[in-house]
Motif scaffolding. Structure first.
Motif, short mmCIF file in Angstrom:
data_model
loop_
_atom_site.label_atom_id
_atom_site.label_comp_id
_atom_site.label_asym_id
_atom_site.label_seq_id
_atom_site.Cartn_x
_atom_site.Cartn_y
_atom_site.Cartn_z
N MET A 28 -10.08 -48.10 -65.38
CA MET A 28 -9.19 -48.62 -66.42
C MET A 28 -8.37 -47.49 -67.03
N THR A 29 -9.00 -46.35 -67.27
CA THR A 29 -8.28 -45.22 -67.87
C THR A 29 -7.10 -44.80 -67.00
N GLY A 30 -7.31 -44.73 -65.69
CA GLY A 30 -6.23 -44.36 -64.79
C GLY A 30 -5.06 -45.32 -64.87
N ARG A 31 -5.35 -46.61 -64.87
CA ARG A 31 -4.28 -47.61 -64.97
C ARG A 31 -3.56 -47.49 -66.31
N LEU A 32 -4.34 -47.34 -67.38
CA LEU A 32 -3.72 -47.24 -68.71
C LEU A 32 -2.86 -45.99 -68.82
N ASP A 33 -3.32 -44.89 -68.24
CA ASP A 33 -2.52 -43.65 -68.26
C ASP A 33 -1.16 -43.90 -67.62
N ARG A 34 -1.14 -44.52 -66.45
CA ARG A 34 0.12 -44.77 -65.74
C ARG A 34 1.01 -45.73 -66.52
N LEU A 35 0.42 -46.79 -67.05
CA LEU A 35 1.20 -47.77 -67.81
C LEU A 35 1.74 -47.18 -69.11
N GLU A 36 0.97 -46.31 -69.74
CA GLU A 36 1.44 -45.68 -70.97
C GLU A 36 2.60 -44.72 -70.67
N ARG A 37 2.47 -43.94 -69.60
CA ARG A 37 3.57 -43.04 -69.21
C ARG A 37 4.85 -43.80 -68.91
N ALA A 38 4.69 -45.01 -68.36
CA ALA A 38 5.85 -45.84 -68.04
C ALA A 38 6.41 -46.57 -69.26
N GLY A 39 5.74 -46.45 -70.40
CA GLY A 39 6.21 -47.10 -71.62
C GLY A 39 5.91 -48.58 -71.68
N LEU A 40 4.94 -49.05 -70.90
CA LEU A 40 4.62 -50.47 -70.86
C LEU A 40 3.46 -50.86 -71.77
N VAL A 41 2.62 -49.90 -72.12
CA VAL A 41 1.55 -50.11 -73.09
C VAL A 41 1.49 -48.89 -74.01
N ARG A 42 0.84 -49.09 -75.14
CA ARG A 42 0.55 -47.93 -76.00
C ARG A 42 -0.90 -48.07 -76.46
N ARG A 43 -1.53 -46.91 -76.59
CA ARG A 43 -2.91 -46.86 -77.09
C ARG A 43 -2.86 -46.32 -78.51
N THR A 44 -3.57 -47.00 -79.37
CA THR A 44 -3.63 -46.59 -80.77
C THR A 44 -5.08 -46.66 -81.24
N PRO A 45 -5.41 -45.93 -82.30
CA PRO A 45 -6.77 -46.03 -82.84
C PRO A 45 -7.06 -47.45 -83.31
N ASP A 46 -8.29 -47.88 -83.12
CA ASP A 46 -8.72 -49.20 -83.58
C ASP A 46 -9.03 -49.09 -85.07
N PRO A 47 -8.31 -49.81 -85.93
CA PRO A 47 -8.57 -49.71 -87.38
C PRO A 47 -9.96 -50.19 -87.77
N ALA A 48 -10.59 -51.00 -86.94
CA ALA A 48 -11.93 -51.52 -87.26
C ALA A 48 -13.04 -50.62 -86.72
#
Length: 166
Positions: free
Chosen positions: A88-108
Motif C-alpha cells: 500500500m505504501t508503494g502505491r500511495l507514494d506513486r499516487l501522491e507524487r502524481a498529485g492524485l492523493v494526499r496524506r495528512t495526519p489523522d486528527p483522531a
C-alpha cells in the motif's frame, strides 16, 4: 453451437493422458483465469491514459466509492484491497507524487494518517472507472442480458463457496 477453444484442447489432453483424472474444473477455472488476464491487460492499457496502473486505479476507486470526503486510513485501504502495508505504501507514494492523493495526519489519532483524493484524483478515478467499465461492457455485450445476469449469479455462488472454504 459454442466454438471450441484452447481450454477445451487442454481438458481433452488431460483426459487422454490421465484417464483416471477428471479435468472438468479446468474447463471453468482455465477460462476464468484467461478471461481475468485478458480483461486486466485491456484495463491496464486504458488506465495508462491517466498515468496509473490497475493497482493504483484500485486505490483511487476505493477512495472515490467511499464517499465524501473521499478519505480513508491506509490500513483500511490495505484491508479493502487485500494488500500488505508495504504494498500500500508503494502505491500511495506513486499516487501522491502524481498529485492524485494526499496524506495528512489523522486528527483522531496522532500516530495515524489519512489518505484523501485530490480533485485531480477524483477526476482520474471517475474517468478511468468509466473507461474501464466500457472495456468490460464491450466484452459482456457478446452475451444476451439474461445470460449476463445468470453468469453473475453463478460466479457469486462460486465465489461464496471459495470464500467459505478459507
Amino acid at each position: 453451437m459454442t466454438q471450441r477453444d484452447d481450454v477445451d484442447a487442454i481438458v481433452e489432453q488431460w483426459r487422454r493422458e490421465r484417464t483416471e483424472m477428471n479435468p472438468e474444473p479446468m474447463a471453468v477455472f482455465g477460462r476464468i483465469y484467461r478471461l481475468a488476464r485478458l480483461v486486466g491487460d485491456r484495463q491496464e492499457k486504458v488506465y495508462a491514459a491517466w498515468g496509473i496502473s490497475r493497482g493504483e486505479f484500485d486505490v483511487l476507486a476505493t477512495l472515490r466509492r467511499s464517499g465524501r470526503p473521499y478519505t480513508l486510513a491506509p490500513k483500511a485501504l490495505a484491508a479493502s484491497l487485500m494488500l500488505t502495508s508495504g504494498g500500500m505504501t508503494g502505491r500511495l507514494d506513486r499516487l501522491e507524487r502524481a498529485g492524485l492523493v494526499r496524506r495528512t495526519p489523522d486528527p483522531a489519532d496522532r500516530r495515524g494518517l489519512q489518505v484523501t483524493l485530490t480533485d485531480d484524483g477524483r477526476r482520474a478515478a471517475e474517468e478511468a472507472a468509466d473507461a474501464g467499465l466500457a472495456v468490460q461492457r464491450d466484452l459482456l455485450d457478446a452475451l444476451p442480458a439474461a445470460d449476463r445476469d445468470r453468469l453473475a449469479d453463478l460466479l457469486r455462488d462460486l465465489l461464496a463457496a471459495a470464500e467459505a472454504g478459507d
